[in-house]
Design a protein around this motif. Sequence first.
Motif, mmCIF file in Angstrom:
data_model
loop_
_atom_site.group_PDB
_atom_site.id
_atom_site.type_symbol
_atom_site.label_atom_id
_atom_site.label_comp_id
_atom_site.label_asym_id
_atom_site.label_seq_id
_atom_site.Cartn_x
_atom_site.Cartn_y
_atom_site.Cartn_z
ATOM 1 N N LYS A 2 0.835 -1.191 0.000
ATOM 2 C CA LYS A 2 0.000 0.000 0.000
ATOM 3 C C LYS A 2 0.879 1.254 0.000
ATOM 4 O O LYS A 2 2.002 1.248 0.507
ATOM 5 C CB LYS A 2 -0.911 0.013 1.226
ATOM 6 N N THR A 3 0.349 2.328 -0.572
ATOM 7 C CA THR A 3 1.075 3.607 -0.609
ATOM 8 C C THR A 3 0.230 4.685 0.060
ATOM 9 O O THR A 3 -1.005 4.605 0.095
ATOM 10 C CB THR A 3 1.386 4.031 -2.050
ATOM 11 N N ALA A 4 0.894 5.711 0.575
ATOM 12 C CA ALA A 4 0.171 6.791 1.258
ATOM 13 C C ALA A 4 1.007 8.063 1.258
ATOM 14 O O ALA A 4 2.246 8.025 1.180
ATOM 15 C CB ALA A 4 -0.167 6.392 2.694
ATOM 16 N N TYR A 5 0.302 9.166 1.328
ATOM 17 C CA TYR A 5 0.921 10.477 1.542
ATOM 18 C C TYR A 5 0.618 10.906 2.975
ATOM 19 O O TYR A 5 -0.504 10.729 3.462
ATOM 20 C CB TYR A 5 0.380 11.513 0.561
ATOM 21 N N LEU A 6 1.614 11.452 3.635
ATOM 22 C CA LEU A 6 1.438 11.880 5.023
ATOM 23 C C LEU A 6 1.136 13.378 5.065
ATOM 24 O O LEU A 6 1.807 14.178 4.377
ATOM 25 C CB LEU A 6 2.697 11.573 5.843
ATOM 26 N N TYR A 7 0.137 13.731 5.850
ATOM 27 C CA TYR A 7 -0.233 15.140 5.994
ATOM 28 C C TYR A 7 -0.209 15.508 7.479
ATOM 29 O O TYR A 7 -0.939 14.928 8.293
ATOM 30 C CB TYR A 7 -1.631 15.391 5.416
ATOM 31 N N VAL A 8 0.660 16.447 7.818
ATOM 32 C CA VAL A 8 0.754 16.930 9.207
ATOM 33 C C VAL A 8 0.455 18.423 9.204
ATOM 34 O O VAL A 8 0.918 19.165 8.336
ATOM 35 C CB VAL A 8 2.144 16.649 9.811
ATOM 36 N N ARG A 9 -0.339 18.831 10.164
ATOM 37 C CA ARG A 9 -0.766 20.240 10.210
ATOM 38 C C ARG A 9 -0.813 20.718 11.654
ATOM 39 O O ARG A 9 -1.166 19.968 12.570
ATOM 40 C CB ARG A 9 -2.164 20.390 9.588
ATOM 41 N N GLY A 42 5.213 10.670 0.048
ATOM 42 C CA GLY A 42 5.545 12.072 0.267
ATOM 43 C C GLY A 42 4.989 12.555 1.593
ATOM 44 O O GLY A 42 4.030 11.993 2.133
ATOM 45 N N ILE A 43 5.607 13.625 2.127
ATOM 46 C CA ILE A 43 5.167 14.215 3.399
ATOM 47 C C ILE A 43 4.873 15.693 3.158
ATOM 48 O O ILE A 43 5.708 16.424 2.605
ATOM 49 C CB ILE A 43 6.241 14.051 4.493
ATOM 50 N N PHE A 44 3.698 16.121 3.571
ATOM 51 C CA PHE A 44 3.274 17.517 3.386
ATOM 52 C C PHE A 44 3.059 18.133 4.774
ATOM 53 O O PHE A 44 2.230 17.667 5.556
ATOM 54 C CB PHE A 44 1.996 17.586 2.559
ATOM 55 N N ASN A 74 -3.701 6.520 -0.278
ATOM 56 C CA ASN A 74 -4.284 7.046 0.959
ATOM 57 C C ASN A 74 -3.584 8.349 1.359
ATOM 58 O O ASN A 74 -2.427 8.593 0.999
ATOM 59 C CB ASN A 74 -4.150 6.033 2.101
ATOM 60 N N ILE A 75 -4.317 9.162 2.114
ATOM 61 C CA ILE A 75 -3.736 10.335 2.781
ATOM 62 C C ILE A 75 -3.889 10.087 4.275
ATOM 63 O O ILE A 75 -5.012 9.969 4.786
ATOM 64 C CB ILE A 75 -4.440 11.637 2.370
#
Length: 489
Positions: A2-9, A42-44, A74-75
Amino acid sequence: MKTAYLYVRVSTDEQKRKGYSLPEQEDRLLKYCDYNNIEVKGIFREDFSAKNFNRPEWKKLIATARNRSKEDKNILFIKWDRFSRNIEYAYEMIGMLRKYKTTPMAIDQPIDFSVPESTVMLAVYLSVPEAENSRRALNTANGLRRAKQMGRYPNKAPVGYINLTTMDGKKIIAPKQPEAGIIRWLFHQLAKNIHRVEAVRRMAEDKGLICSRSYFSKLIRNPAYCGLIPVRLSSGEQYMVKGIHDSLISETLFYEVQRIITTKRKTSSKREELKAMFFLTGFLTCPLCNRKLCGSFSTGSTKKHPYYHCRGRCKTRIKAPLLNESYQQELQRLMLSEKAVNIFNCVLEDWNTNTQKAEYLQERQQVVRKLQEQELTLSQARKLFIAAVLKLDDYSELKREYRVNSKCLKKELNDINEKLKNIDKQRQQGDRPIVNILQGFSSMDTTDKKHLVNLIPPLWVDYKTGDMSLDLNTALSKILLTKKHRSRR
């Protein structure tokens, strides 16, 4: 895999709260991916509020998901409040991501979108952050309202004031020079109702007040300058509270300006230009038909030429600058008699000098007292710091506030001392400026010029040469003399 993008805010008010920093969120997400064998694409990282999706890093993430819409992905984020704090925008964004084969997931609040009942939990997860935001906004509004009801100005200080903090931690505003003096001046100019609002803004800008047109419109309508603070109730009603800060103008002057700027002005810029040039209109008569002369501009090949002219069939026309200059020269020949000079000296000595000087001396005493209070406050803070009662951060903050306040007060003190020096210079000059009382006619406002022409109108005019004589009534003839008559005495 599985693949995912990480979102931290994280938002500004969350940066100091434990568990909400960007590195902590990122570390937890990376550990989650490593444990569940998920490849991180990727990480955003975002430092922005979640009230909507107008966020720079989120836009980049959406663009990436759109470009790879053929593959499932996924995000990942920690909780749903990292995704959104607005339930309406959140559902809209989830639908958009579904088109790009992208699924948002919170690792601490997992949702299985294949189970219909899970939408109930999703609604709960999304509605709680929105409720928190609404409660926080309501508490903030109530706090601001309570501060205003106590007479404090809790917002950013308007132009002419500066935000300060007292020893007990309360926020106040205090006048800031030279902006405060310029604002006081512009309100007095607006109250005269001579110039347009835009003209007053440009004049204030020349004096050093940097202000846009839109902000200037708000500035002249701000009741804080007369010491009042508007308080709006939840019902929508509004009332005024007397503020604890020092006012720059009186309430009477403020409401007079409001009456003027909200009343539709009948004069246009063109009419003001005509009045300024043709101030003798109504006092000149045609030498052929005895009609009153009016003024207008004649358009030439390169510029416009002003003329006084008759509207009758005689077509009389005289250059306006010729007659205007002649009238000013005749005025400059007039001077006060010796008895009038003595009376004026007594009046000015009693009011314009002594009264003003007393006011300035009183203002100086107040400023000196404030400076002494600042010195005493810093001295007490220094003793508390030495005794280890006051922390270093608090002591540094007090020193910073002391420097700002002292700088403003010293600038105000220098301005008052300069005004006192000017009064002393005026006393030393004697009565010479008073004798030639009409020398400043050219620098007068149009309204003042018209008023003076009404008091001293032209009596006889030679329209060929421009020579004229002035009509002094009985009262003026007793206090005004021509220079040649004065020299013969």
